[in-house]
Design a protein around this motif. Sequence first.
Motif, PDB file in Angstrom:
ATOM      1  N   ILE A 136      -4.075   4.896  -9.463  1.00  0.00           N
ATOM      2  CA  ILE A 136      -3.980   3.590  -8.696  1.00  0.00           C
ATOM      3  C   ILE A 136      -5.306   3.115  -9.274  1.00  0.00           C
ATOM      4  CG2 ILE A 136      -4.565   2.561  -6.477  1.00  0.00           C
ATOM      5  CD1 ILE A 136      -2.785   4.812  -5.243  1.00  0.00           C
ATOM      6  N   GLN A 192       0.825  -1.162  -0.049  1.00  0.00           N
ATOM      7  CA  GLN A 192       0.072   0.034   0.040  1.00  0.00           C
ATOM      8  C   GLN A 192       0.979   1.200  -0.087  1.00  0.00           C
ATOM      9  OE1 GLN A 192      -3.373   0.322  -0.244  1.00  0.00           O
ATOM     10  NE2 GLN A 192      -3.352  -1.813  -0.474  1.00  0.00           N
ATOM     11  N   THR A 193       1.898   1.322   0.871  1.00  0.00           N
ATOM     12  CA  THR A 193       2.701   2.518   0.975  1.00  0.00           C
ATOM     13  C   THR A 193       3.740   2.755  -0.218  1.00  0.00           C
ATOM     14  OG1 THR A 193       2.759   2.357   3.432  1.00  0.00           O
ATOM     15  CG2 THR A 193       4.305   3.454   2.437  1.00  0.00           C
ATOM     16  N   ARG A 214       1.575   3.554  -3.606  1.00  0.00           N
ATOM     17  CA  ARG A 214       1.306   4.948  -3.466  1.00  0.00           C
ATOM     18  C   ARG A 214       2.383   5.770  -3.751  1.00  0.00           C
ATOM     19  NH1 ARG A 214      -3.806   4.949  -2.367  1.00  0.00           N
ATOM     20  NH2 ARG A 214      -4.795   3.134  -1.287  1.00  0.00           N
ATOM     21  N   VAL A 260      -1.487  -3.092  -4.644  1.00  0.00           N
ATOM     22  CA  VAL A 260      -1.549  -2.119  -5.404  1.00  0.00           C
ATOM     23  C   VAL A 260      -1.262  -1.780  -6.838  1.00  0.00           C
ATOM     24  CG1 VAL A 260      -1.264   0.496  -5.397  1.00  0.00           C
ATOM     25  CG2 VAL A 260      -1.418  -0.617  -3.217  1.00  0.00           C
ATOM     26  N   ASP A 271      -6.509  -1.170  -5.515  1.00  0.00           N
ATOM     27  CA  ASP A 271      -5.702  -1.436  -4.161  1.00  0.00           C
ATOM     28  C   ASP A 271      -6.423  -2.512  -3.376  1.00  0.00           C
ATOM     29  OD1 ASP A 271      -8.095  -0.219  -3.400  1.00  0.00           O
ATOM     30  OD2 ASP A 271      -7.015   1.442  -2.532  1.00  0.00           O
ATOM     31  N   GLU A 297       2.760   8.489  -6.919  1.00  0.00           N
ATOM     32  CA  GLU A 297       2.973   9.866  -6.626  1.00  0.00           C
ATOM     33  C   GLU A 297       4.403  10.253  -7.532  1.00  0.00           C
ATOM     34  OE1 GLU A 297       2.914  10.965  -2.709  1.00  0.00           O
ATOM     35  OE2 GLU A 297       0.767  10.349  -2.285  1.00  0.00           O
TER      36      GLU A 297
END
Length: 117
Positions: A30, A16-17, A20, A37, A33, A24
Amino acid sequence: MTLEWEQVIVDSQDPQTLGRWWAEALGWVIVDDEDGVEIRPSADRLPGILFGNDDSPKKAKNRLHFDFRPDDRDAEVERLLAHGARRADVGQTGDEPWVVLLDPEDNEFCVLSQRAS
């Protein structure tokens, strides 16, 4: 036979981290998820990158990595460093036309100089 490149899978301790972060960093979207992801340049454009779950820690230099060619290598390196990337030493001599960086889970990637005209 038709073969279409769908995505690259990146194993991650925290998909997830990391997913993301890369969305970015690349300005991508996305698209899923639920189970990891998945990011893509746009929802309907391939290939994508799927960040899947793998609890094992990274042990060595990646055998596969991303290369990016921006308009301005040095400006892009500074932007990515400000975004949380870190410089990596993989034995480069210092005169290469690329810079090696690490993402938040220590995956190497390169930012290349402009292509010679």
